[in-house]
Design a protein around this motif. Structure first.
Motif, short mmCIF file in Angstrom:
data_model
loop_
_atom_site.label_atom_id
_atom_site.label_comp_id
_atom_site.label_asym_id
_atom_site.label_seq_id
_atom_site.Cartn_x
_atom_site.Cartn_y
_atom_site.Cartn_z
N ILE A 131 0.83 -1.20 0.00
CA ILE A 131 0.00 0.00 0.00
C ILE A 131 0.87 1.26 0.00
O ILE A 131 0.62 2.22 -0.73
N PHE A 132 1.92 1.25 0.82
CA PHE A 132 2.81 2.42 0.88
C PHE A 132 3.47 2.67 -0.46
O PHE A 132 3.51 3.81 -0.95
N LEU A 133 4.03 1.64 -1.08
CA LEU A 133 4.69 1.83 -2.38
C LEU A 133 3.70 2.25 -3.45
O LEU A 133 4.02 3.07 -4.32
N GLY A 134 2.47 1.70 -3.41
CA GLY A 134 1.45 2.10 -4.38
C GLY A 134 1.07 3.56 -4.24
O GLY A 134 0.94 4.28 -5.23
N LEU A 135 0.87 4.02 -3.00
CA LEU A 135 0.52 5.43 -2.78
C LEU A 135 1.67 6.36 -3.15
O LEU A 135 1.45 7.42 -3.75
N ALA A 136 2.90 5.97 -2.83
CA ALA A 136 4.04 6.81 -3.18
C ALA A 136 4.18 6.90 -4.70
O ALA A 136 4.43 7.98 -5.25
N GLY A 137 4.01 5.80 -5.39
CA GLY A 137 4.07 5.82 -6.86
C GLY A 137 2.95 6.64 -7.46
O GLY A 137 3.15 7.39 -8.42
N ALA A 138 1.74 6.55 -6.88
CA ALA A 138 0.61 7.34 -7.38
C ALA A 138 0.87 8.82 -7.19
O ALA A 138 0.55 9.64 -8.06
N LEU A 139 1.45 9.20 -6.05
CA LEU A 139 1.77 10.61 -5.82
C LEU A 139 2.79 11.12 -6.83
O LEU A 139 2.68 12.25 -7.32
N LEU A 140 3.76 10.30 -7.16
CA LEU A 140 4.75 10.72 -8.16
C LEU A 140 4.13 10.88 -9.54
O LEU A 140 4.42 11.83 -10.26
N VAL A 141 3.24 9.95 -9.90
CA VAL A 141 2.61 10.04 -11.22
C VAL A 141 1.70 11.25 -11.29
O VAL A 141 1.72 12.02 -12.26
N VAL A 142 0.87 11.46 -10.24
CA VAL A 142 -0.02 12.62 -10.23
C VAL A 142 0.78 13.91 -10.22
O VAL A 142 0.43 14.87 -10.90
N GLY A 143 1.85 13.95 -9.47
CA GLY A 143 2.70 15.13 -9.45
C GLY A 143 3.29 15.44 -10.80
O GLY A 143 3.43 16.61 -11.18
N ASN A 144 3.65 14.42 -11.56
CA ASN A 144 4.19 14.66 -12.90
C ASN A 144 3.12 15.16 -13.87
O ASN A 144 3.42 15.87 -14.82
N PHE A 145 1.86 14.79 -13.65
CA PHE A 145 0.80 15.33 -14.50
C PHE A 145 0.49 16.77 -14.14
O PHE A 145 0.19 17.58 -15.02
N ILE A 146 0.55 17.13 -12.86
CA ILE A 146 0.24 18.49 -12.44
C ILE A 146 1.39 19.43 -12.81
O ILE A 146 1.18 20.53 -13.31
N PHE A 147 2.62 19.00 -12.53
CA PHE A 147 3.81 19.81 -12.82
C PHE A 147 4.66 19.06 -13.83
O PHE A 147 5.63 18.38 -13.47
N PRO A 148 4.36 19.15 -15.12
CA PRO A 148 5.07 18.33 -16.11
C PRO A 148 6.52 18.72 -16.33
O PRO A 148 7.32 17.90 -16.78
#
Length: 107
Positions: free
Chosen positions: A86-103
């Protein structure tokens, strides 16, 4: 008219001697030296055999303890693999979402 860089350099204040920087360096060295090198202390000398005995006692002491910490028989450790996933999934999701918001810059 603006002064040229050469004229500015000629009008800048200059130190007449190197005495002031050397004096400041010596004062700084006198204040800094006691903080890095301790002075001699009149402590009593300990025999080398006493140091070996203390080191041996310190090494043996953990083995003489009766029971390890948290060694209760009714305690069951929870499974940690789901928490890691769960921790690795959430950390990966935050990185992906962050790259979409701040490309960032593409190039």
């Amino acid at each position: 008219p603006l002064p040229t860089p050469g004229a500015l350099r000629a009008t800048m204040a200059r130190s007449g001697s190197i005495l002031l920087p050397v004096a400041l360096l010596l004062v700084a060295a006198l204040y800094a030296t006691p903080s890095f090198v301790p002075g001699p202390s009149p402590a009593a000398r300990v025999a080398p055999e006493a140091g070996v005995a203390v080191a041996t006692a310190g090494a043996v002491l953990p083995m003489l303890m009766a029971e390890p910490a948290l060694a209760a028989e009714d305690y069951m450790m929870p499974p940690s693999l789901p928490f890691v996933i769960i921790f690795l999934g959430l950390a990966g999701a935050l990185l992906v979402v962050g790259n979409f918001i701040f490309p960032g810059k593409r190039g």
